[in-house]
Design an enzyme around this catalytic site. Structure first.
Site, PDB file in Angstrom:
ATOM      1  N   CYS A  61       3.708  11.419 -18.674  1.00  0.00           N
ATOM      2  CA  CYS A  61       2.075  11.132 -18.663  1.00  0.00           C
ATOM      3  C   CYS A  61       1.356  11.694 -17.702  1.00  0.00           C
ATOM      4  CB  CYS A  61       2.105   9.339 -18.590  1.00  0.00           C
ATOM      5  SG  CYS A  61       0.569   8.785 -19.530  1.00  0.00           S
ATOM      6  N   ARG A  96      -8.495   4.837 -25.529  1.00  0.00           N
ATOM      7  CA  ARG A  96      -6.999   5.053 -25.106  1.00  0.00           C
ATOM      8  C   ARG A  96      -6.014   4.999 -26.152  1.00  0.00           C
ATOM      9  NH1 ARG A  96      -7.169   5.687 -19.647  1.00  0.00           N
ATOM     10  NH2 ARG A  96      -4.723   5.580 -19.487  1.00  0.00           N
ATOM     11  N   HIS A  98       6.490   6.224 -21.433  1.00  0.00           N
ATOM     12  CA  HIS A  98       6.492   5.369 -20.251  1.00  0.00           C
ATOM     13  C   HIS A  98       7.591   4.303 -20.674  1.00  0.00           C
ATOM     14  CE1 HIS A  98       3.498   6.216 -17.464  1.00  0.00           C
ATOM     15  NE2 HIS A  98       2.552   6.285 -18.222  1.00  0.00           N
TER      16      HIS A  98
HETATM   17  N1  GLN Z   1      -4.579   9.165 -16.179  1.00  0.00           N
HETATM   18  C1  GLN Z   1      -3.964   9.617 -17.186  1.00  0.00           C
HETATM   19  C2  GLN Z   1      -4.615   9.408 -18.715  1.00  0.00           C
HETATM   20  O1  GLN Z   1      -5.081   8.329 -18.729  1.00  0.00           O
HETATM   21  C3  GLN Z   1      -2.284   9.462 -17.424  1.00  0.00           C
HETATM   22  C4  GLN Z   1      -2.282   8.051 -17.493  1.00  0.00           C
HETATM   23  C5  GLN Z   1      -0.655   7.587 -17.459  1.00  0.00           C
HETATM   24  O2  GLN Z   1      -0.093   8.220 -16.419  1.00  0.00           O
HETATM   25  N2  GLN Z   1      -0.435   6.470 -17.908  1.00  0.00           N
HETATM   26  O3  GLN Z   1      -4.523   9.979 -19.409  1.00  0.00           O
END
Ligand code: GLN
Length: 244
Positions: free
Chosen positions: A98, A133, A198
């Site tokens: 990620c 998101r 993840h």
């Molecule tokens: N901050 C990054 C995003 O939102 C990665 C997020 C994460 O590692 N879950 O894209």
């Protein structure tokens, strides 16, 4: 195994790049080595620390919030990029999850004009989208070991775009993947791997943990099988959660 090898892992910024229990990934690597009598060493390198490309077989960079990524991106460039390039050249495994995946690429644009420069180990660019998101359970088909499935969970604002020559780690079966519409997930260039999965990733995908261990140890000898009843159940649960 003929001699008794040791897997030497380096966690990059374990204090900053570690959300969604990314530590679980390191624990899985440790246990699966120990259960087989393979030595396991865990090192760490955080802000300001020097990195020795020869001292580790597998480098792990976990997920992170945008603000922590900003700190790490700068530090990666000044203190670690050269070593990581040398490590990739000697075919050490480098796994970014990620936020870590995003930083292994060329750039992460947080907003127009606000761009974090990445290490550039892979030709990918990430752009923070003002849209929603990309969150949820995800399953991807990967070509490793003649065809396998990875299941996990994703939560990212960034949309990642692969350069023309770059190959994805897998094809999205369920979930969003790199950008929500290309059907591609992650990246793989040799032993450098990036993924949005993840969960953490490895407890749910023991076969992939073993692939990483085997590859990092040189890929010459197959690992002894383990009793993976619980791991198989975790994998099945993760697949089901993704709707497969
Ligand atoms: N901050 C990054 C995003 O939102 C990665 C997020 C994460 O590692 N879950 O894209």
């Amino acid at each position: 195994m003929s001699s008794s090898p040791t897997l030497r892992v380096c966690a990059l910024y374990p204090d900053l790049m570690n959300i969604y229990a990314d530590r679980g990934n390191l624990l899985v690597l440790a246990r699966r080595c120990q259960w087989r009598g393979i030595g396991f060493e865990l090192g760490a390198a955080s802000l300001g620390d020097h990195l020795d490309p020869e001292a580790h077989d597998l480098f792990y960079l976990g997920g992170g919030q945008d603000r922590d990524q900003r700190l790490c991106a700068e530090d990666l460039l000044t203190h670690k990029a050269q070593a990581l390039r040398a490590a990739a050249a000697r075919e050490a495994v480098i796994l970014g999850v990620c936020g870590g995946y995003q930083l292994l690429g060329r750039s992460y644009e947080l907003a127009p004009g606000d761009v974090l420069e990445g290490v550039g180990l892979v030709d990918v660019r990430t752009v923070r989208d003002p849209g929603p998101r990309l969150i949820g359970n995800v399953a991807i088909a990967v070509e490793l070991q003649g065809g396998q499935l990875l299941a996990g969970f994703e939560n990212h604002g960034g949309r990642t775009h692969l350069g023309a020559e770059e190959e994805a780690l897998g094809r999205v079966l369920k979930g969003h993947g790199n950008d929500g519409h290309s059907g591609l997930e992650g990246v793989r260039r040799g032993n450098v791997i990036g993924t949005y999965l993840h969960g953490p990733l490895l407890p749910k995908n023991a076969w992939f943990a073993d692939w990483l261990i085997e590859t990092a140890l040189g890929g010459t000898e197959a690992l002894a099988p383990l009793d993976d009843e619980l791991e198989a159940a975790a994998h099945t649960d993760a697949r089901r959660a993704a709707g497969l």
